[in-house]
Write a protein that holds these residues in place. Structure first.
Motif, PDB file in Angstrom:
ATOM      1  N   UNK A 177      -7.616  -7.643   2.390  1.00 53.27           N
ATOM      2  CA  UNK A 177      -6.226  -7.416   2.821  1.00 53.27           C
ATOM      3  C   UNK A 177      -5.928  -5.918   2.914  1.00 53.27           C
ATOM      4  N   UNK A 178      -6.372  -5.155   1.910  1.00 54.92           N
ATOM      5  CA  UNK A 178      -6.126  -3.713   1.914  1.00 54.92           C
ATOM      6  C   UNK A 178      -6.744  -3.072   3.151  1.00 54.92           C
ATOM      7  N   UNK A 179      -7.976  -3.431   3.458  1.00 55.96           N
ATOM      8  CA  UNK A 179      -8.667  -2.855   4.610  1.00 55.96           C
ATOM      9  C   UNK A 179      -7.931  -3.168   5.906  1.00 55.96           C
ATOM     10  N   UNK A 180      -7.547  -4.408   6.079  1.00 55.53           N
ATOM     11  CA  UNK A 180      -6.849  -4.808   7.306  1.00 55.53           C
ATOM     12  C   UNK A 180      -5.477  -4.152   7.404  1.00 55.53           C
ATOM     13  N   UNK A 181      -4.744  -4.146   6.304  1.00 59.62           N
ATOM     14  CA  UNK A 181      -3.388  -3.572   6.325  1.00 59.62           C
ATOM     15  C   UNK A 181      -3.430  -2.066   6.565  1.00 59.62           C
ATOM     16  N   UNK A 182      -4.394  -1.367   5.974  1.00 62.53           N
ATOM     17  CA  UNK A 182      -4.513   0.074   6.178  1.00 62.53           C
ATOM     18  C   UNK A 182      -4.832   0.394   7.636  1.00 62.53           C
TER      19      UNK A 182
ATOM     20  N   UNK B 134       0.835  -1.197   0.000  1.00 58.98           N
ATOM     21  CA  UNK B 134       0.000   0.000   0.000  1.00 58.98           C
ATOM     22  C   UNK B 134       0.868   1.245   0.000  1.00 58.98           C
ATOM     23  N   UNK B 135       0.438   2.253  -0.755  1.00 57.93           N
ATOM     24  CA  UNK B 135       1.003   3.592  -0.685  1.00 57.93           C
ATOM     25  C   UNK B 135      -0.087   4.501  -0.121  1.00 57.93           C
ATOM     26  N   UNK B 136       0.340   5.638   0.412  1.00 56.05           N
ATOM     27  CA  UNK B 136      -0.592   6.498   1.127  1.00 56.05           C
ATOM     28  C   UNK B 136      -0.450   7.937   0.639  1.00 56.05           C
ATOM     29  N   UNK B 137      -1.580   8.535   0.216  1.00 54.86           N
ATOM     30  CA  UNK B 137      -1.558   9.911  -0.277  1.00 54.86           C
ATOM     31  C   UNK B 137      -2.231  10.829   0.731  1.00 54.86           C
ATOM     32  N   UNK B 138      -1.509  11.869   1.195  1.00 53.67           N
ATOM     33  CA  UNK B 138      -2.051  12.767   2.217  1.00 53.67           C
ATOM     34  C   UNK B 138      -3.255  13.561   1.722  1.00 53.67           C
TER      35      UNK B 138
ATOM     36  N   UNK C 116      -2.596  18.046   7.768  1.00 48.65           N
ATOM     37  CA  UNK C 116      -2.951  16.742   7.213  1.00 48.65           C
ATOM     38  C   UNK C 116      -4.062  16.152   8.079  1.00 48.65           C
ATOM     39  N   UNK C 117      -5.207  15.894   7.468  1.00 43.30           N
ATOM     40  CA  UNK C 117      -6.349  15.376   8.219  1.00 43.30           C
ATOM     41  C   UNK C 117      -6.666  13.931   7.880  1.00 43.30           C
ATOM     42  N   UNK C 118      -6.072  13.425   6.817  1.00 40.39           N
ATOM     43  CA  UNK C 118      -6.343  12.049   6.417  1.00 40.39           C
ATOM     44  C   UNK C 118      -5.333  11.577   5.401  1.00 40.39           C
ATOM     45  N   UNK C 119      -5.512  10.330   4.997  1.00 41.57           N
ATOM     46  CA  UNK C 119      -4.631   9.725   4.012  1.00 41.57           C
ATOM     47  C   UNK C 119      -5.432   8.649   3.287  1.00 41.57           C
ATOM     48  N   UNK C 120      -5.235   8.558   1.970  1.00 37.88           N
ATOM     49  CA  UNK C 120      -5.918   7.505   1.208  1.00 37.88           C
ATOM     50  C   UNK C 120      -4.953   6.360   0.943  1.00 37.88           C
ATOM     51  N   UNK C 121      -5.388   5.150   1.255  1.00 42.48           N
ATOM     52  CA  UNK C 121      -4.588   3.956   0.998  1.00 42.48           C
ATOM     53  C   UNK C 121      -4.803   3.512  -0.442  1.00 42.48           C
TER      54      UNK C 121
ATOM     55  N   UNK D  75      -7.502   9.986   9.862  1.00 41.88           N
ATOM     56  CA  UNK D  75      -8.292   8.908   9.273  1.00 41.88           C
ATOM     57  C   UNK D  75      -7.574   8.339   8.056  1.00 41.88           C
ATOM     58  N   UNK D  76      -7.703   7.027   7.864  1.00 44.98           N
ATOM     59  CA  UNK D  76      -7.217   6.394   6.643  1.00 44.98           C
ATOM     60  C   UNK D  76      -8.434   6.036   5.800  1.00 44.98           C
TER      61      UNK D  76
END
Length: 239
Positions: free
Chosen positions: A52-57, A1-5, A14-19, A73-74
């Motif tokens: 998997x994405x949900x759990x890993x995030x 996963x990569x994460x975008x602020x 920064x209030x969140x991040x998208x996985x 929040x993610x």
């Protein structure tokens, strides 16, 4: 996963991040999701990948909190097939409990095509998810099958302006009109509005002056590996 602020335009924080999922192929390098996600859907793999994405995030977000990063929040995208699964809310609650992450630090992004197929079932599923305590966002707004009569019934927290409407700002009058209308409608419905794909200062200023709440895009940062995002969050006090 990569994460975008994701950044709040009022505070600059920064209030969140998208996985965002990535596939690092041993020979081809980084493979675009546009290439492998449709294949995963065809082969019936999208549901286990989504799980998997949900759990890993959630696990990663809890790890960041434990390392002393600000609690944010993610956001995780749900595929249409994943959204249609029975007992989705129970699965989400179980993952949160297993990871030790408070529900308010998880946001699920749903596409219009996913939520507009069966209105009554959609509304029931969304209310069950809201009962868990998480936030819900409508992704790629304006590109799918939205019915405004249904939209007002959905227990949403956020609308996401699709990057196809952001790309032409500030010069394209049609993109400007559509973006302004989405922001106005979101405000009238008491929803937060976030714009994705923001890449230029001109786009930022139009969105800020129009009342958009948050942005994400290359102007802030590209999607980052977890360790790089942690470094970015520590070094970037405000945007």
């Amino acid at each position: 996963l990569h994460y975008q602020p994701q950044v709040d335009l009022n505070t600059g924080q920064i209030t969140g991040v998208e996985a965002l999922i990535r596939w690092r192929h041993p020979e081809q390098g980084l493979v675009s999701p546009a290439q492998f996600i449709p294949i995963a859907e065809e082969r019936g793999l999208i549901v286990p990948i989504g799980h998997w994405v949900l759990r890993e995030a959630c696990r990663q977000n809890k790890e960041w909190q434990g390392a002393g990063l600000p609690s944010i929040a993610v956001a995780v995208n749900l595929s249409a097939l994943q959204f249609q699964q029975k007992n989705l809310s129970q699965e989400v609650a179980r993952i949160l409990q297993d990871c030790g992450l408070a529900p308010e630090y998880l946001e699920l992004e749903l596409t219009e095509s996913a939520v507009m197929r069966d209105a009554e079932k959609t509304i029931a599923t969304m209310h069950a998810l809201k009962a868990v305590g998480i936030r819900l966002s409508l992704d790629d707004f304006g590109t799918g099958y939205s019915s405004l009569s249904q939209l007002k019934r959905l227990p949403l927290d956020k609308l996401k302006i699709d990057q196809s409407f952001v790309r032409g700002l500030p010069d394209d009058p049609d993109d400007l009109a559509i973006s302004t209308a989405i922001i106005g409608m979101g405000k009238a419905l008491k929803l937060q509005v976030i714009a994705e794909g923001v890449e230029t200062a001109g786009q930022l200023e139009v969105l800020r002056s129009g009342g958009c709440d948050e942005i994400q895009g290359y102007l802030v940062a590209k999607p980052l590996p977890a360790s790089d995002f942690a470094r970015f969050a520590r070094e970037k006090s405000s945007f």
